[in-house]
Design an enzyme around this catalytic site. Sequence first.
Site, PDB file in Angstrom:
ATOM      1  N   SER A  81       0.747  -1.173  -0.123  1.00 42.97           N
ATOM      2  CA  SER A  81       0.021   0.148  -0.047  1.00 42.97           C
ATOM      3  C   SER A  81       0.851   1.381   0.085  1.00 42.97           C
ATOM      4  CB  SER A  81      -1.102   0.126   1.252  1.00 42.97           C
ATOM      5  OG  SER A  81      -2.020  -0.869   0.837  1.00 42.97           O
ATOM      6  N   TYR A 186     -10.818   2.225   5.180  1.00 46.51           N
ATOM      7  CA  TYR A 186      -9.961   2.027   4.189  1.00 46.51           C
ATOM      8  C   TYR A 186     -10.237   1.001   3.105  1.00 46.51           C
ATOM      9  CZ  TYR A 186      -4.914   1.232   2.862  1.00 46.51           C
ATOM     10  OH  TYR A 186      -3.818   1.112   2.374  1.00 46.51           O
ATOM     11  N   SER A 187     -10.240   1.264   1.827  1.00 46.30           N
ATOM     12  CA  SER A 187     -10.606   0.587   0.901  1.00 46.30           C
ATOM     13  C   SER A 187      -9.666   0.726  -0.463  1.00 46.30           C
ATOM     14  CB  SER A 187     -12.062   0.897   0.334  1.00 46.30           C
ATOM     15  OG  SER A 187     -12.391   0.235  -0.940  1.00 46.30           O
TER      16      SER A 187
END
Length: 390
Positions: A81, A186-187
């Site tokens: 991420s 969070y996606s």
Amino acid sequence: MAVTALVVTLLAGGSAPGTAAAAGQDRPALQEAMQRFIDIGFTGMQLRVHDERGEWVGGAGLRELGEPAPPPTNGRFRIGSNTKTFVATVVLQLVAEGRIALDAPVAGYLPRFELDPGITVRMLLQHTSGLFNHTGDYYGGKVMPGLPSTGQEWVDNRFRTYQPDELVRFALSREPLFPPGRDWNYSNTNYVLAALLIEEVTGHSYAEEMRRRILEPVGSDREPRPLGLSGTEVPGTRTGIRGPHAHAYYRYPDAGQWKTVDVTRQNPSLVFGAGDMISTTRDLHTFFSALMSGKLLPAPLLAEMRTPHDKSGFGLGVRVENSVPCGGTLYFHNGNTIGYGALMYSTADGRRTLTASITGVDTEVDLATKFPQALDKLLKAVFCGERAAG
């Protein structure tokens, strides 16, 4: 210290410790803090620190199970991420150029998805869109499975190619978690859409635009100037890692037994734009230091990026840590894919940074307790002085 741990899917375990030579001055507290991750069960670690004493580089643990060599300190790894910080930077560059409006509806740029018109570009970058996370979600105390992202199902599908539109449409087939802007969750889907937004606005692939704006060799006349990140790339659907790298392993339960698989090779298209990039500790330092020092974004947009949501501490592609025991504020983003983890921290001026890679293996690791303790020790050693890490 409040810290954000890597997602629990970064399962790893014990290995016989090895040590790579550290560059520059002897920093025993840094070596000890890094070794703590090996002692709690991770396979290997690369660490790079830049501060007023210069650059320190080290490694610990193993490059590959069954082999005595330590991880290469110049090794490449999947940054998970941390990809989001790169993507958010490019989106904000396009905002600076007037090609994207930060508070405009995403549906106006990507009409094919028929998104809720209340979802803005800002909400994608800040994770306040309410969109279901296509890799699986947890919200309101409820676990909601997504596309295969853990366990035997992920192992069986780890070489599958997903199309980014497929990921978005899967997420849209699930009910939104909340109305746009009303909460935070969070996606990964938010950043799939952010990467597609880059492609739609520029007419180039997200990988090409990333290369042109940030990765290609220094010397371009274009503003902002690229950084020459030769060890960083958007790999697309390629399953391997070019150049020197440590192996990563995944330990998971299946039919009542624990299995371990070498997951160094995997198709990253499941996390297109959200976690697919490959980099090095040197390149992450160069990128994050340049970003924090204002070399990649105009000051007003950097300020927007670093303004945290009140529920999450998450700005626009970066997180904000204000509870450092020695005072001050840290900006960071951690990331993982299965088997690989990445750390990226900086002071506000970009002059002191910590970048690292951690690899996983085949015995249990206490990610709930011991990982945060090891991370806390490392952050104190780097940002509070080595005596504070004891």
